[in-house]
Design a protein around this motif. Structure first.
Motif, PDB file in Angstrom:
ATOM      1  N   LYS A 146      36.405  92.513   7.850  1.00 29.12           N
ATOM      2  CA  LYS A 146      37.673  92.517   7.120  1.00 29.12           C
ATOM      3  C   LYS A 146      38.736  93.382   7.786  1.00 29.12           C
ATOM      4  O   LYS A 146      39.847  93.489   7.277  1.00 29.12           O
ATOM      5  N   GLN A 175      46.873  91.619   3.275  1.00 33.56           N
ATOM      6  CA  GLN A 175      46.631  92.119   1.925  1.00 33.56           C
ATOM      7  C   GLN A 175      47.878  92.779   1.346  1.00 33.56           C
ATOM      8  O   GLN A 175      48.212  92.578   0.175  1.00 33.56           O
ATOM      9  N   LEU A 222      40.326  91.351  -1.484  1.00 32.90           N
ATOM     10  CA  LEU A 222      40.009  90.693  -0.220  1.00 32.90           C
ATOM     11  C   LEU A 222      38.524  90.903   0.036  1.00 32.90           C
ATOM     12  O   LEU A 222      38.079  92.025   0.282  1.00 32.90           O
ATOM     13  N   THR A 268      49.819  91.432  -1.948  1.00 33.30           N
ATOM     14  CA  THR A 268      49.930  92.361  -3.076  1.00 33.30           C
ATOM     15  C   THR A 268      51.380  92.515  -3.517  1.00 33.30           C
ATOM     16  O   THR A 268      51.687  92.557  -4.713  1.00 33.30           O
TER      17      THR A 268
END
Length: 237
Positions: free
Chosen positions: A16, A23, A37, A27
């Motif tokens: 990740k 992200q 995530l 957001t």
């Protein structure tokens, strides 16, 4: 009663790292949602947690290009929890129809707009041998028609690289840029495409006398791709 809402973005890779921009952007766009995530291996644990914490609205968005094996694995896991929430949806893959394909090419067409006259670009994606592989065939045709000295091939095509050499040689270039048509840079790209392995694409191109430049910019790093995923979520609301 408080309407608790969450979106789970599900990666097929176990890595990740490098997705902070994605992200943060998501957001910012969906402030009324809790954003998660996770990897496909973590999805079931997350859905169990959201159920226990009494979330009302849950959207699962697979971060996949096509509706292939990985997408269907995520979908299968998610459907187990379909009845646990008041509102539950599974988002579509990045390329769900022809309009998505045209939009994607529009997003990516300027990536190498400033390439030199002696440079060409080979985009490499995962592809699929199943019916969803038709998406890549159509996408490849669009690339051929709209992008100068750029082609899109898949891992399945690596067995038949000589088929593409006539087109590549017609560009009359000295240097080829290998660009990932992958959401993230997983083992497929690193081993089968750009490694020093004797069967990799990089090794093949070097053997043909080309200079080879490697791109490490996955699709998820492109702001236009992030926008497309935002729209997938909005379609599901």
């Amino acid at each position: 009663m408080l309407n608790k809402k969450a979106v789970a973005f599900v990666l097929t890779s176990s890595n990740k790292t490098g997705n902070e921009n994605f992200q943060n952007s998501i957001t910012e766009k969906f402030k009324e949602y809790e954003i998660y995530l996770v990897t496909s291996q973590e999805l079931e644990t997350l859905l169990q947690r959201l159920d226990l914490e009494k979330y009302n609205t849950v959207i699962v968005q697979p971060i996949t290009i096509i509706e292939g094996i990985e997408y269907n694995k995520i979908k299968e896991t998610a459907l187990i929890y379909q009845g646990q929430f008041n509102y539950f949806r599974i988002g579509k893959p990045l390329l769900d129809n022809e309009d998505d394909i045209l939009r994607l090419v529009e997003v990516l067409k300027d990536t190498y707009l400033n390439k030199k006259p002696d440079q060409g670009v080979i985009w490499v994606g995962h592809g699929s041998r199943k019916s969803s592989g038709e998406t890549f065939k159509l996408l490849s045709k669009v690339y051929d028609n709209l992008l100068e000295r750029e082609i899109l091939i898949t891992l399945n095509d690596l067995e038949y690289l000589n088929v593409f050499m006539d087109k590549i040689n017609s560009w009359k270039v000295k240097e080829l840029i290998i660009a990932p048509f992958f959401i993230m840079l997983g083992n497929h790209y690193k081993k089968e495409v750009i490694s020093d392995d004797v069967t990799s694409l990089r090794t093949f191109l070097l053997s043909k006398g080309f200079m080879v430049n490697i791109s490490y910019q996955p699709l998820i790093s492109q702001s236009g791709i992030i926008d497309m995923y935002k729209e997938k979520i909005q379609q599901e609301e």
